[in-house]
Design a protein around this motif. Structure first.
Motif, PDB file in Angstrom:
ATOM      1  N   THR A  71      30.402  42.854  30.132  1.00 26.89           N
ATOM      2  CA  THR A  71      31.330  43.776  29.469  1.00 26.89           C
ATOM      3  C   THR A  71      32.623  43.949  30.289  1.00 26.89           C
ATOM      4  OG1 THR A  71      29.989  45.476  30.478  1.00 26.89           O
ATOM      5  CG2 THR A  71      29.693  45.170  28.129  1.00 26.89           C
ATOM      6  N   PRO A  72      33.710  44.347  29.622  1.00 29.14           N
ATOM      7  CA  PRO A  72      34.968  44.545  30.356  1.00 29.14           C
ATOM      8  C   PRO A  72      34.769  45.513  31.524  1.00 29.14           C
ATOM      9  CG  PRO A  72      35.349  44.684  27.989  1.00 29.14           C
ATOM     10  CD  PRO A  72      33.867  44.591  28.185  1.00 29.14           C
ATOM     11  N   GLY A  73      35.299  45.164  32.670  1.00 33.23           N
ATOM     12  CA  GLY A  73      35.209  46.040  33.834  1.00 33.23           C
ATOM     13  C   GLY A  73      34.024  45.739  34.739  1.00 33.23           C
ATOM     14  N   VAL A  74      33.127  44.863  34.316  1.00 30.80           N
ATOM     15  CA  VAL A  74      31.926  44.568  35.129  1.00 30.80           C
ATOM     16  C   VAL A  74      32.306  43.768  36.386  1.00 30.80           C
ATOM     17  CG1 VAL A  74      31.267  42.417  33.944  1.00 30.80           C
ATOM     18  CG2 VAL A  74      29.504  43.840  34.947  1.00 30.80           C
ATOM     19  N   GLY A  75      33.469  43.113  36.333  1.00 29.96           N
ATOM     20  CA  GLY A  75      33.940  42.388  37.525  1.00 29.96           C
ATOM     21  C   GLY A  75      33.997  40.875  37.347  1.00 29.96           C
ATOM     22  N   LYS A  76      34.149  40.419  36.120  1.00 33.24           N
ATOM     23  CA  LYS A  76      34.134  38.963  35.875  1.00 33.24           C
ATOM     24  C   LYS A  76      35.242  38.231  36.626  1.00 33.24           C
ATOM     25  CE  LYS A  76      34.334  39.520  31.429  1.00 33.24           C
ATOM     26  NZ  LYS A  76      34.140  40.979  31.457  1.00 33.24           N
ATOM     27  N   SER A  77      36.481  38.739  36.487  1.00 38.21           N
ATOM     28  CA  SER A  77      37.562  37.975  37.121  1.00 38.21           C
ATOM     29  C   SER A  77      37.456  38.056  38.638  1.00 38.21           C
ATOM     30  CB  SER A  77      38.936  38.391  36.603  1.00 38.21           C
ATOM     31  OG  SER A  77      39.085  39.753  36.671  1.00 38.21           O
ATOM     32  N   THR A  78      37.041  39.201  39.162  1.00 39.07           N
ATOM     33  CA  THR A  78      36.864  39.329  40.617  1.00 39.07           C
ATOM     34  C   THR A  78      35.765  38.365  41.087  1.00 39.07           C
ATOM     35  OG1 THR A  78      37.308  41.677  40.233  1.00 39.07           O
ATOM     36  CG2 THR A  78      36.682  41.058  42.459  1.00 39.07           C
ATOM     37  N   LYS A 114      45.735  41.863  32.277  1.00 38.37           N
ATOM     38  CA  LYS A 114      46.026  42.241  33.668  1.00 38.37           C
ATOM     39  C   LYS A 114      46.300  41.008  34.517  1.00 38.37           C
ATOM     40  CE  LYS A 114      41.221  42.628  33.213  1.00 38.37           C
ATOM     41  NZ  LYS A 114      39.940  42.849  33.741  1.00 38.37           N
ATOM     42  N   ARG A 116      45.236  38.518  36.827  1.00 38.01           N
ATOM     43  CA  ARG A 116      43.865  38.157  37.134  1.00 38.01           C
ATOM     44  C   ARG A 116      43.816  36.989  38.108  1.00 38.01           C
ATOM     45  NH1 ARG A 116      40.573  36.771  33.350  1.00 38.01           N
ATOM     46  NH2 ARG A 116      39.141  38.504  33.486  1.00 38.01           N
ATOM     47  N   GLU A 162      34.849  31.812  30.664  1.00 36.67           N
ATOM     48  CA  GLU A 162      34.622  33.249  30.725  1.00 36.67           C
ATOM     49  C   GLU A 162      34.754  33.849  29.328  1.00 36.67           C
ATOM     50  OE1 GLU A 162      37.829  35.055  32.807  1.00 36.67           O
ATOM     51  OE2 GLU A 162      36.902  37.031  32.818  1.00 36.67           O
ATOM     52  N   ARG A 215      25.884  52.258  45.677  1.00 35.24           N
ATOM     53  CA  ARG A 215      25.124  51.675  44.560  1.00 35.24           C
ATOM     54  C   ARG A 215      24.050  50.691  45.002  1.00 35.24           C
ATOM     55  NH1 ARG A 215      30.435  51.740  41.733  1.00 35.24           N
ATOM     56  NH2 ARG A 215      30.925  50.263  43.359  1.00 35.24           N
ATOM     57  N   ALA A 249      31.398  41.323  44.265  1.00 33.62           N
ATOM     58  CA  ALA A 249      32.521  40.381  44.179  1.00 33.62           C
ATOM     59  C   ALA A 249      33.659  40.816  45.098  1.00 33.62           C
ATOM     60  CB  ALA A 249      32.998  40.275  42.732  1.00 33.62           C
ATOM     61  N   THR A 250      33.793  42.144  45.300  1.00 32.11           N
ATOM     62  CA  THR A 250      34.877  42.608  46.170  1.00 32.11           C
ATOM     63  C   THR A 250      34.530  42.394  47.644  1.00 32.11           C
ATOM     64  OG1 THR A 250      33.985  44.808  45.779  1.00 32.11           O
ATOM     65  CG2 THR A 250      36.051  44.301  44.692  1.00 32.11           C
TER      66      THR A 250
HETATM   67  P1  GDP Z   1      36.432  42.211  34.288  1.00 33.38           P
HETATM   68  O1  GDP Z   1      37.091  43.055  33.251  1.00 33.38           O
HETATM   69  O2  GDP Z   1      34.981  42.024  33.990  1.00 33.38           O
HETATM   70  O3  GDP Z   1      37.133  40.894  34.545  1.00 33.38           O
HETATM   71  O4  GDP Z   1      36.469  43.046  35.653  1.00 33.38           O
HETATM   72  P2  GDP Z   1      37.478  42.952  36.893  1.00 33.38           P
HETATM   73  O5  GDP Z   1      37.154  41.758  37.739  1.00 33.38           O
HETATM   74  O6  GDP Z   1      38.862  43.090  36.437  1.00 33.38           O
HETATM   75  O7  GDP Z   1      37.025  44.235  37.731  1.00 33.38           O
HETATM   76  C1  GDP Z   1      37.118  45.554  37.199  1.00 33.38           C
HETATM   77  C2  GDP Z   1      37.197  46.555  38.360  1.00 33.38           C
HETATM   78  O8  GDP Z   1      35.996  46.535  39.090  1.00 33.38           O
HETATM   79  C3  GDP Z   1      38.322  46.229  39.335  1.00 33.38           C
HETATM   80  O9  GDP Z   1      38.911  47.431  39.740  1.00 33.38           O
HETATM   81  C4  GDP Z   1      37.602  45.559  40.505  1.00 33.38           C
HETATM   82  O10 GDP Z   1      38.251  45.739  41.721  1.00 33.38           O
HETATM   83  C5  GDP Z   1      36.264  46.276  40.480  1.00 33.38           C
HETATM   84  N1  GDP Z   1      35.191  45.435  41.012  1.00 33.38           N
HETATM   85  C6  GDP Z   1      34.927  44.143  40.677  1.00 33.38           C
HETATM   86  N2  GDP Z   1      33.874  43.679  41.376  1.00 33.38           N
HETATM   87  C7  GDP Z   1      33.473  44.698  42.168  1.00 33.38           C
HETATM   88  C8  GDP Z   1      32.414  44.837  43.141  1.00 33.38           C
HETATM   89  O11 GDP Z   1      31.635  43.936  43.421  1.00 33.38           O
HETATM   90  N3  GDP Z   1      32.289  46.062  43.743  1.00 33.38           N
HETATM   91  C9  GDP Z   1      33.117  47.091  43.468  1.00 33.38           C
HETATM   92  N4  GDP Z   1      32.916  48.242  44.110  1.00 33.38           N
HETATM   93  N5  GDP Z   1      34.114  46.994  42.562  1.00 33.38           N
HETATM   94  C10 GDP Z   1      34.300  45.826  41.934  1.00 33.38           C
END
Ligand code: GDP
Length: 338
Positions: A71-78, A114, A116, A162, A215, A249-250
């Motif tokens: 889902t959006p925000g889960v961290g796919k691009s990161t 955004k 990415r 993706e 977490r 991912a971070t």
């Molecule tokens: P996407 O919408 O699935 O592509 O998600 P993004 O990669 O844009 O990440 C959404 C938010 O979650 C961003 O603010 C990231 O910095 C944060 N994020 C991504 N991966 C992680 C992680 O492993 N840990 C934490 N704490 N935050 C993360």
């Protein structure tokens, strides 16, 4: 004068052979241009694109195609950035494509708005291409499949595709990849975070992202819950038991372990023949889909059908004619006698 004007027109059109030569050399500009031709609505562009794809097909098929959803925000691009950078550091070439039908529905894209993958987009070993815009899911799917062929011909060993966790687009991505990776965040396993069970069932690897800081404990519990949930599904045709891994991912933790799981999956499906079998099935599926799509669109573009379709539809809705008879009558207008 028509000779001269067609000469001029052909001069400004890209040369298919030159594009192919450059793609095979791994030239990213040529690859980008050829994808633009695939995405173009102009007939002369599509003709060149078709020639380029035909010439690239014998050089394709050598990558591992990895679908990534969540889902959006889960961290796919990161996550893709972290994993992609790990691979490019090892000298591997990585392509990242996207399937995002939201850009068609909402005019804004969920995946693309955004900034990415900043680091990966500057990496000379990475090639990132957003989802083609303004297309139906079927259109996006065809273009993405053709783009995979070109990326493979250009020597990309890993192709990530993706998509957002919103339903049909996952099924589309699943039908063009070798491995399907689902990203989730730590949380109760039984609620599955609004992701449909069917999508969880397709996963070969589940990565519990954001397993960091406070977490982490919850993440460990989630891992057990997801393992249990996955056990309830019937065994996969690939005979692969889905893996659940924790990652951040971070913080870039757990990414190498996931890459090891990807490698294990790859060896498993190469050894037991599933990789080739699945690709054959996918090729057949897309062959049939393309025939269906083309027939459907030429049916509705047919003047005789356009002239009568709505009247027939009304009659069906008013129960004046059966849907079967109406369909057969329309098909008779469309199909040649005999
Ligand atoms: P996407 O919408 O699935 O592509 O998600 P993004 O990669 O844009 O990440 C959404 C938010 O979650 C961003 O603010 C990231 O910095 C944060 N994020 C991504 N991966 C992680 C992680 O492993 N840990 C934490 N704490 N935050 C993360």
């Amino acid at each position: 004068m028509s000779d001269a004007s067609s000469y001029n027109r052909s001069r400004i059109l890209p040369d298919a052979n030159e594009l192919v030569d450059n793609i095979l050399k791994g030239d990213r500009v040529a690859l980008g241009r050829a994808i633009t031709l695939i995405e173009s609505k102009r007939k002369e562009h599509q003709d060149i694109a078709e020639r380029v794809i035909d010439a690239c097909i014998p050089h394709s098929g050598n990558s591992l195609r990895i679908g990534i959803t969540g889902t959006p925000g889960v961290g796919k691009s990161t996550f893709i950035e972290a994993m992609g950078s790990l691979l490019t550091k090892d000298g591997k070439k990585v392509a990242v494509l996207a399937i995002d039908p939201s850009s068609q529905i909402s005019k804004g894209s969920i995946l693309g708005d955004k900034t990415r993958m900043e680091q990966l987009s500057r990496d000379p070993l990475a090639f990132i291409r957003p989802s083609p815009a303004g297309e139906s899911l079927g259109g996006v799917a065809r273009k993405t499949r053709e783009t995979i062929i070109l990326c493979e011909a250009a020597g990309y060993e890993h192709v990530f595709i993706e998509t957002v966790g919103v339903g049909q687009s996952e099924i589309t991505v699943h039908s063009m990849v070798d491995l399907f990776l689902l990203l989730l965040i730590p949380g109760a396993g039984d609620e599955l975070q609004g992701i449909k069970r069917g999508i969880v069932e397709m996963a070969d690897i589940v990565a519990v992202n954001k397993s960091d800081g406070e977490r982490l404990e919850l993440a460990k519990k989630s891992k057990r819950a997801y393992i249990n949930a996955l056990h309830l599904f019937p065994p996969k045709e690939s005979d692969w038991t889905p893996k659940v891994e924790l990652c951040s991912a971070t913080d870039k933790t757990g990414i190498e372990e996931i890459w090891t799981a990807v490698g294990d999956f790859q060896s498993h499906v190469i050894e037991n023949g599933w990789l080739q079998e699945n690709r054959k099935r996918q090729a057949k599926f897309w062959f049939m889909e393309t025939i269906k799509d083309s027939l459907f669109s030429s049916f509705f573009q047919n003047p005789a059908i356009q002239a009568t379709f709505h009247t027939m539809e009304e009659q069906v809705l008013e129960s004046q004619i059966s849907p079967f008879k109406a369909a057969h009558d329309l098909l008779k207008k469309f199909l040649p006698e005999g």
